[in-house]
Design a protein around this motif. Sequence first.
Motif, PDB file in Angstrom:
ATOM      1  N   LEU A 159       0.771  -0.976  -0.102  1.00  0.00           N
ATOM      2  CA  LEU A 159       0.023   0.158   0.240  1.00  0.00           C
ATOM      3  C   LEU A 159       0.857   1.360   0.125  1.00  0.00           C
ATOM      4  N   HIS A 160       0.846   1.880  -1.128  1.00  0.00           N
ATOM      5  CA  HIS A 160       1.894   3.098  -1.360  1.00  0.00           C
ATOM      6  C   HIS A 160       1.283   4.407  -0.876  1.00  0.00           C
ATOM      7  N   ASP A 161       2.320   5.212  -0.421  1.00  0.00           N
ATOM      8  CA  ASP A 161       2.166   6.669  -0.175  1.00  0.00           C
ATOM      9  C   ASP A 161       1.353   6.901   1.039  1.00  0.00           C
ATOM     10  N   VAL A 162       1.787   6.114   2.169  1.00  0.00           N
ATOM     11  CA  VAL A 162       1.306   6.346   3.635  1.00  0.00           C
ATOM     12  C   VAL A 162       1.995   7.644   4.006  1.00  0.00           C
ATOM     13  N   ALA A 205      10.237   1.755   3.962  1.00  0.00           N
ATOM     14  CA  ALA A 205      10.174   3.309   3.592  1.00  0.00           C
ATOM     15  C   ALA A 205      10.201   3.223   2.031  1.00  0.00           C
ATOM     16  N   HIS A 206       9.655   4.488   1.758  1.00  0.00           N
ATOM     17  CA  HIS A 206       9.325   4.921   0.557  1.00  0.00           C
ATOM     18  C   HIS A 206       9.672   6.499   0.335  1.00  0.00           C
ATOM     19  N   GLY A 207      10.898   6.369  -0.097  1.00  0.00           N
ATOM     20  CA  GLY A 207      11.439   7.730  -0.390  1.00  0.00           C
ATOM     21  C   GLY A 207      11.580   8.767   0.500  1.00  0.00           C
ATOM     22  N   ILE A 230      -1.217  -1.086  -4.417  1.00  0.00           N
ATOM     23  CA  ILE A 230      -2.444  -0.315  -4.060  1.00  0.00           C
ATOM     24  C   ILE A 230      -1.869   1.054  -3.795  1.00  0.00           C
ATOM     25  N   HIS A 231      -2.674   2.096  -4.547  1.00  0.00           N
ATOM     26  CA  HIS A 231      -2.375   3.554  -3.912  1.00  0.00           C
ATOM     27  C   HIS A 231      -3.538   4.141  -3.155  1.00  0.00           C
ATOM     28  N   PRO A 232      -3.433   4.927  -2.439  1.00  0.00           N
ATOM     29  CA  PRO A 232      -4.503   5.463  -1.319  1.00  0.00           C
ATOM     30  C   PRO A 232      -5.840   5.749  -2.205  1.00  0.00           C
TER      31      PRO A 232
HETATM   32 ZN   LIG Z   1       4.512   6.309  -4.236  1.00  0.00          ZN
END
Ligand SMILES: [Zn+2]
Length: 238
Positions: free
Chosen positions: A11-14, A67-69, A206-208
Motif C-alpha cells: 500500500l503506497h504513499d502512506v 520506507a518509501h523515498g 495499491i495506492h490510497p
Molecule cells: Zn509512491
Amino acid sequence: MGKPLNALLSLHDVMPETLDRVEEILRLLRKNRLSPCTLLVVPGKDWSPTDLARLEAWAKEGWLLAAHGWKHKADRIQGGYHRFHSMVLSRDVAEHLERDSKGILALMARSGQWFVENGFSRPRLYVPPAWALGFLRGPDRSAVPFPMVETLTGVIRFNGRQRRQRRLPLCGYEADTRARARFLHCFNASQRLLARSSGRPLRISIHPDDLSLHMGERLRSDLHRPLVPLSYEYAVPA
Ligand SMILES: [Zn+2]
C-alpha cells in the motif's frame, strides 16, 4: 476460481494526508483476510503525534512498514530520462532521478533513520517513489542501507557485496483516466498469467486513491480472489 495465487501486497504513499484513505483500504484488506500487506511510508512529511500514533497502531496490528523515498516529490525535473519517466509513469514523484549515486544513498539512509528516531523498527524494505531507484555506481551498491529494494522489475536483495535480483510480476490500479484503466486492465491480466505460469508471487500495488478511481471496482474484485499474501522476505530467498 483456480488455485490461490501467492501475492506480495503493498500500500503506497502512506503519509499524513492519505491516512484516512489508507484506513479505508486496510478495512478492505482485513475483510478479505489479506495480511501481511506492506505499508510504504513517506517519512519526510509533516507527521503530527496523532499521525504517528495511527501508524504505530497499524504496525502493532501486524501491517509491515517499508520506507518509501523521503518527500516523494522531485524538486526539479532534469534530463531526458527523468522527463520521460515523469511523463509516462511517475509524473513528478521520482525523487531519486534528480540525484547522483551518493545523493541516492543519503536519501535512503535518511529515510530509514526516520523510523528508528520515531520508535519504529528499521524497515527491511525500501521502495523508491515510482519504483525508480536511479543510477547507483558499482561501489555504492554494497552500501545500500536496506537488505531489500523493490524496483519496477522486481525485488533486489543486497547481502554485502552480493546482489540478487528476482523479476516479479506487478499489478497496479492507479487509473485516473479511462485510457489508463484500459491499459492497466490488460497489463494486469498479463501479469497475472505470468505469475501463474512462472510460479512467482504477484506484486499487487495499491495506492490510497485507487478505490475512487476508474479501477476501484476491479481492485475490490481482485482482492476478493483467492490470494496467499506473503511478506517481501519470501520474494527473494536470502
Ligand atoms: Zn509512491
